[in-house]
Design an enzyme around this catalytic site. Structure first.
Site, short mmCIF file in Angstrom:
data_model
loop_
_atom_site.label_atom_id
_atom_site.label_comp_id
_atom_site.label_asym_id
_atom_site.label_seq_id
_atom_site.Cartn_x
_atom_site.Cartn_y
_atom_site.Cartn_z
N PHE A 155 63.16 -75.14 103.52
CA PHE A 155 62.31 -76.23 104.03
C PHE A 155 62.59 -76.38 105.52
CE2 PHE A 155 61.05 -80.52 105.09
CZ PHE A 155 59.86 -80.65 104.39
N ASP A 240 68.61 -73.52 111.07
CA ASP A 240 68.02 -74.84 110.84
C ASP A 240 69.14 -75.74 110.32
OD1 ASP A 240 66.87 -77.12 109.76
OD2 ASP A 240 65.14 -76.09 108.91
N LYS A 269 67.46 -85.46 112.00
CA LYS A 269 68.00 -86.36 110.99
C LYS A 269 69.16 -87.20 111.50
CE LYS A 269 66.30 -84.11 106.78
NZ LYS A 269 65.38 -85.18 106.38
#
Length: 418
Positions: A155, A240, A269
């Site tokens: 993702f 990532d 995040k």
């Protein structure tokens, strides 16, 4: 009613006093989410309260975003102080907080250059674009060096480019035609990746731990093999670390657990501790391919966001806190293993630091959502990573007593459902 009368009504109405409830979401919000049947209104540390005053222990952390919990006093102070100075500037100007944050990240990672944006998806979009631009600049258009190798069940975001790279058709198939030149290999399968990586590959993008894909850590040999293949074919290795970064895995960034250093790292995040911000970190050699006007974003490097992120990094990048993350991981694992001994509900408990996944089995297979819904009723917020994995990503400073109490509430939930 005239336009003037309608405008006057709107101006005189104090919407901050408007009474709202969960049903308002269904009436007014585009239905891309199906939130819980309560509305949270107050948070302090790792505890939350809804409109009815019900108490919840937060094991979700805003999906690994609230790295220091809710309303951390130093973050509140930093945001308030910056809000009294400069909120936002056009990107024809710079500001002090963004420069300080850039130097902070450079001094504490492999990076020499930083690009700021607003989210993990934007950071990954920038990384993939930069990889193609770098290959074009270095090898020329005739080399056709533009292919990207990614991994199944990954993702990387919800833009068309990143959702295609993600390798989960459920997120991309409704939006075809998709960007081309992206190939997917099974995660942790180096032989399959090697068959895809070649002279036309400009980049390989990988999560050190697949978060949404089920909290699956990469094998060290897998990551080392990808590094070797990228070196062999002069391709960019992109990590990532949107979910694993900023202390989540027990180091400032997860790559620091091993010997592999990426060419580009994306982070978001936890970086803002709840304030939206993302960043792409890279080397000077690669970063030069983004010249003036080649990429950009209106809000990237916003003074409010970068001031808060600077304080987040300062607070988290401390040996005591990072060691505490490892200790809290063990407390979580022991608690989940105890639940499993009693109810035999988990096939595996995996992860690193405070990104933990518990894979369900037996009658609970593919029923993570049902467990989460019932856990909410017992006053504990838990995530899922696909239909078959419970995911835990709480504040990095969640008190031990709240971990114990939250797991008791989860155990009660499971006992009811068994």
């Amino acid at each position: 009613m005239t336009i003037q009368q309608n405008n006057q009504l709107t101006e005189n109405h104090d919407y901050s006093k408007l009474s709202v409830n969960r049903s308002c979401f269904d009436e007014w919000i585009v239905p891309t989410y199906a939130p819980a049947d309560f509305v949270l209104v107050k948070g302090q540390g790792s505890e939350l309260f809804d409109q009815e005053g019900k108490h919840y222990i937060d094991f979700a952390g805003g999906i690994a975003v609230n790295a220091l919990g809710h309303a951390h006093p130093e973050l509140v102070k930093t945001l308030t102080e910056q809000a009294q100075n400069v909120w936002h500037l056009a990107n024809g100007y710079t500001n002090e907080p963004v420069l300080r944050l850039a130097k902070q990240l450079i001094d504490n990672t492999f990076a020499e250059k930083v690009f700021f944006c607003n989210s993990g998806a934007e950071a990954n979009e920038a990384a993939l674009k930069l990889a193609r631009k770098y290959a074009l600049d270095k090898f020329g258009e005739s080399a056709n060096k533009s292919e990207i190798v990614a991994f199944k069940n990954a993702f990387h975001g919800r833009t068309l480019f990143t959702v295609t790279a993600g390798g989960q058709p459920k997120y991309s198939h409704d939006f075809a035609p998709l960007p081309t030149g992206i190939h997917h290999s099974p995660y942790n399968d180096l032989a399959s990746a090697e068959a895809l990586i070649g002279e036309k590959t400009c980049a390989v993008i990988v999560e050190p731990i697949q978060g949404e894909g089920g909290v699956i850590p990469a094998d060290p040999g897998f990551l080392a093999g990808l590094r070797q293949l990228c070196d062999k074919y002069d391709a960019i290795l992109i990590y990532d670390e949107v979910q694993t970064g900023v202390g989540r895995a027990g180091k400032l960034y997860a790559y620091m657990h091993g010997d592999v250093i990426p060419d580009i790292l994306t982070t978001a995040k936890g970086l803002g501790g709840g304030f939206p911000i993302g960043a792409m970190l890279t080397t000077d050699k690669i970063g030069k391919s983004f010249g003036v006007g080649s990429h950009g974003t209106t809000y990237g490097g916003n003074p409010l966001a970068t001031a808060v992120a600077g304080k987040v990094i300062s607070l988290i990048n401390q040996p005591e806190l990072l060691q505490g993350v490892i200790a809290k991981h063990e407390l979580f694992r022991k608690g989940l293993e105890s639940i499993n001994q009693k109810y035999n509900i988990f096939n595996a408990i995996r992860g690193q630091g405070l990104l933990i996944g518990a894979e369900l089995k037996g009658k609970f297979t593919d029923n993570a959502k049902d467990i989460i819904t019932h856990a909410n009723r017992e006053g504990v917020l838990v995530l899922m990573a696909g239909p078959n994995v419970l995911r835990f990503a709480p504040s990095l400073i969640i008190p031990d007593e709240l971990i114990i109490e939250g797991l008791k509430r989860l155990e009660k939930t499971i006992g009811i459902l068994v």
